[in-house]
Design a protein around this motif. Structure first.
Motif, mmCIF file in Angstrom:
data_model
loop_
_atom_site.group_PDB
_atom_site.id
_atom_site.type_symbol
_atom_site.label_atom_id
_atom_site.label_comp_id
_atom_site.label_asym_id
_atom_site.label_seq_id
_atom_site.Cartn_x
_atom_site.Cartn_y
_atom_site.Cartn_z
ATOM 1 N N MET A 1 0.784 -1.218 -0.058
ATOM 2 C CA MET A 1 0.017 0.041 0.071
ATOM 3 C C MET A 1 0.914 1.299 0.002
ATOM 4 O O MET A 1 1.815 1.384 0.502
ATOM 5 N N THR A 2 0.526 2.287 -1.121
ATOM 6 C CA THR A 2 1.345 3.334 -1.026
ATOM 7 C C THR A 2 0.815 4.465 0.122
ATOM 8 O O THR A 2 -0.252 4.685 0.379
ATOM 9 N N THR A 3 1.888 5.076 1.038
ATOM 10 C CA THR A 3 1.670 6.020 1.840
ATOM 11 C C THR A 3 1.545 7.355 1.092
ATOM 12 O O THR A 3 2.115 7.564 0.064
ATOM 13 N N LEU A 4 1.182 8.347 1.797
ATOM 14 C CA LEU A 4 0.880 9.668 1.347
ATOM 15 C C LEU A 4 2.167 10.182 0.771
ATOM 16 O O LEU A 4 2.310 10.852 -0.194
ATOM 17 N N SER A 5 3.318 9.952 1.753
ATOM 18 C CA SER A 5 4.715 10.650 1.562
ATOM 19 C C SER A 5 5.221 10.140 0.052
ATOM 20 O O SER A 5 6.079 10.830 -0.577
ATOM 21 N N GLU A 6 4.665 8.983 -0.303
ATOM 22 C CA GLU A 6 5.220 8.160 -1.412
ATOM 23 C C GLU A 6 4.623 8.763 -2.813
ATOM 24 O O GLU A 6 4.924 8.313 -3.805
ATOM 25 N N LEU A 7 3.569 9.444 -2.777
ATOM 26 C CA LEU A 7 2.842 9.909 -3.767
ATOM 27 C C LEU A 7 3.443 11.205 -4.412
ATOM 28 O O LEU A 7 4.062 11.900 -3.844
ATOM 29 N N PRO A 8 3.348 11.189 -5.681
ATOM 30 C CA PRO A 8 3.543 12.793 -6.345
ATOM 31 C C PRO A 8 2.957 13.759 -5.689
ATOM 32 O O PRO A 8 2.007 13.787 -5.004
ATOM 33 N N LEU A 9 3.942 14.953 -5.687
ATOM 34 C CA LEU A 9 3.345 16.011 -5.200
ATOM 35 C C LEU A 9 1.857 16.444 -5.503
ATOM 36 O O LEU A 9 1.036 16.813 -4.815
ATOM 37 N N PHE A 10 1.469 16.252 -6.991
ATOM 38 C CA PHE A 10 0.241 16.653 -7.274
ATOM 39 C C PHE A 10 -0.837 16.065 -6.460
ATOM 40 O O PHE A 10 -1.871 16.376 -6.165
ATOM 41 N N ASP A 11 -0.547 14.566 -6.277
ATOM 42 C CA ASP A 11 -1.477 13.867 -5.801
ATOM 43 C C ASP A 11 -1.566 14.016 -4.091
ATOM 44 O O ASP A 11 -2.691 13.915 -3.710
ATOM 45 N N ARG A 12 -0.656 14.587 -3.466
ATOM 46 C CA ARG A 12 -0.440 14.854 -2.344
ATOM 47 C C ARG A 12 -1.492 16.127 -2.019
ATOM 48 O O ARG A 12 -2.176 16.391 -0.924
ATOM 49 N N LEU A 13 -1.124 17.072 -2.958
ATOM 50 C CA LEU A 13 -1.964 18.234 -3.013
ATOM 51 C C LEU A 13 -3.492 17.921 -3.265
ATOM 52 O O LEU A 13 -4.381 18.599 -2.538
ATOM 53 N N LEU A 14 -3.747 17.183 -4.117
ATOM 54 C CA LEU A 14 -5.269 16.832 -4.179
ATOM 55 C C LEU A 14 -5.916 16.160 -2.922
ATOM 56 O O LEU A 14 -6.775 16.468 -2.542
#
Length: 141
Positions: A1-14
């Protein structure tokens, strides 16, 4: 499972837009880029402040300084914003310092040889509510 910090910046902002309540701050940054220009006022966006305080969303500010821009204004290495691990939670004061280094021109905050004040961190109530003469604002010497 992917954690928030592993997502690209754009996805973290969404994710932040959907999950974090905006945070209003009383801090403002008044700065002058040039002695011949009026002072500008930097007001942190409540959504951005929520990201900074929550942590795990924003990349280190140095990443913005590493961006390469071509003659047409296109960012050539924007992937580094998405690939660099995000910072942890910041205090409001740390977030304001981050924002200065990100959004205020570097010659304003990096110049240690200047003999005058180039920016000032203040609170909202210290800035006049009447913006009628805003283009004439200057930082006091």
């Amino acid at each position: 499972m992917t954690t928030l910090s592993e997502l690209p910046l754009f996805d973290r902002l969404l994710w932040a837009k959907e999950n974090l309540a905006p945070v209003e701050t009383d801090y403002r940054v008044v700065f002058e880029c040039d002695m011949d220009e009026a002072a500008a006022v930097l007001v942190p966006a409540p959504e951005w402040m929520a990201c900074a305080l929550a942590g795990g969303i924003l990349p280190p500010v140095e990443v913005y300084h590493q961006l390469e821009i071509d003659e047409k204004g296109h960012v050539l290495n924007g992937h580094i914003l998405h690939e660099t691990p995000p910072l942890g939670p910041m205090t409001e004061e740390q977030a304001i310092e981050y924002l200065i280094r990100k959004d205020v021109p570097s010659h304003v905050w990096q110049d240690e040889t200047a003999n005058r004040l180039k920016f000032y961190i203040c609170q909202k109530h210290q800035i006049p509510e009447d913006r009628g003469f805003r283009n004439a604002w200057r930082l006091a010497a």
